[in-house]
Design an enzyme around this catalytic site. Structure first.
Site, PDB file in Angstrom:
ATOM      1  N   SER A 182       0.835  -1.197   0.000  1.00  0.00           N
ATOM      2  CA  SER A 182       0.000   0.000   0.000  1.00  0.00           C
ATOM      3  C   SER A 182       0.871   1.248   0.000  1.00  0.00           C
ATOM      4  O   SER A 182       2.085   1.176  -0.082  1.00  0.00           O
ATOM      5  CB  SER A 182      -0.905   0.032   1.231  1.00  0.00           C
ATOM      6  OG  SER A 182      -0.097   0.038   2.392  1.00  0.00           O
ATOM      7  N   ALA A 226       5.614  -4.550  -1.774  1.00  0.00           N
ATOM      8  CA  ALA A 226       6.306  -4.563  -3.067  1.00  0.00           C
ATOM      9  C   ALA A 226       6.478  -3.163  -3.650  1.00  0.00           C
ATOM     10  O   ALA A 226       7.458  -2.891  -4.350  1.00  0.00           O
ATOM     11  CB  ALA A 226       5.552  -5.452  -4.051  1.00  0.00           C
ATOM     12  N   THR A 228      -1.677   0.938  -6.296  1.00  0.00           N
ATOM     13  CA  THR A 228      -1.776   0.375  -4.958  1.00  0.00           C
ATOM     14  C   THR A 228      -3.018   0.963  -4.305  1.00  0.00           C
ATOM     15  O   THR A 228      -3.876   1.507  -4.994  1.00  0.00           O
ATOM     16  CB  THR A 228      -0.479   0.629  -4.147  1.00  0.00           C
ATOM     17  OG1 THR A 228      -0.523  -0.130  -2.938  1.00  0.00           O
ATOM     18  CG2 THR A 228      -0.247   2.092  -3.860  1.00  0.00           C
ATOM     19  N   TYR A 229      -3.109   0.864  -2.984  1.00  0.00           N
ATOM     20  CA  TYR A 229      -4.251   1.433  -2.273  1.00  0.00           C
ATOM     21  C   TYR A 229      -3.743   2.236  -1.085  1.00  0.00           C
ATOM     22  O   TYR A 229      -2.604   2.075  -0.642  1.00  0.00           O
ATOM     23  CB  TYR A 229      -5.229   0.339  -1.826  1.00  0.00           C
ATOM     24  CG  TYR A 229      -4.634  -0.627  -0.833  1.00  0.00           C
ATOM     25  CD1 TYR A 229      -4.770  -0.412   0.539  1.00  0.00           C
ATOM     26  CD2 TYR A 229      -3.914  -1.732  -1.255  1.00  0.00           C
ATOM     27  CE1 TYR A 229      -4.206  -1.292   1.453  1.00  0.00           C
ATOM     28  CE2 TYR A 229      -3.356  -2.612  -0.354  1.00  0.00           C
ATOM     29  CZ  TYR A 229      -3.506  -2.390   1.003  1.00  0.00           C
ATOM     30  OH  TYR A 229      -2.938  -3.253   1.901  1.00  0.00           O
TER      31      TYR A 229
END
Length: 116
Positions: A25, A74, A57-58
């Site tokens: 994230s 990642a 991503t979030y």
């Protein structure tokens, strides 16, 4: 007809941390989230101005007023502390509505990640 348009943008913010061992994230200071009309768990696109990387991503809500912008999991491989990034989210809307829609765009101080 629906089209996808930019809904929110944090333009040129500095990465403060990269945590490879987190579950993925981007953690962003809550002040920046509020100003850009972004929320926790919202999907975002990230552009790294330093190396050209682009990824999705979030959001995880970071401590208000901290200036934190931390790439987790990642995503931590895509930028390092000190890199300048752009954070964007998108929304689907009717074509006619999109013609007059105005996205929320913020330009934080890149030295502090605070709102100017």
């Amino acid at each position: 007809m629906f089209i996808e348009v930019v809904k929110s943008k944090i333009h040129r913010v500095t990465v403060t941390e990269a945590n490879l061992n987190y579950i993925g994230s981007i953690t962003i200071d809550e002040d920046l989230l509020d100003a850009a009309n972004l929320i926790a768990n919202e999907k975002v696109s990230i552009v790294n101005n330093n190396n050209g990387e682009r990824f999705e991503t979030y959001i995880i809500k970071g401590e208000r007023g901290s200036g934190v912008v931390c790439l987790n999991g990642a995503a931590a491989r895509k930028a390092q502390p000190g890199d300048i990034i752009i954070v964007m989210s998108y929304a689907m809307m009717d074509f006619e509505e999109a013609k007059t829609f105005k996205p929320s765009v913020v330009f934080p101080d890149t030295a502090t990640n605070k709102l100017i």
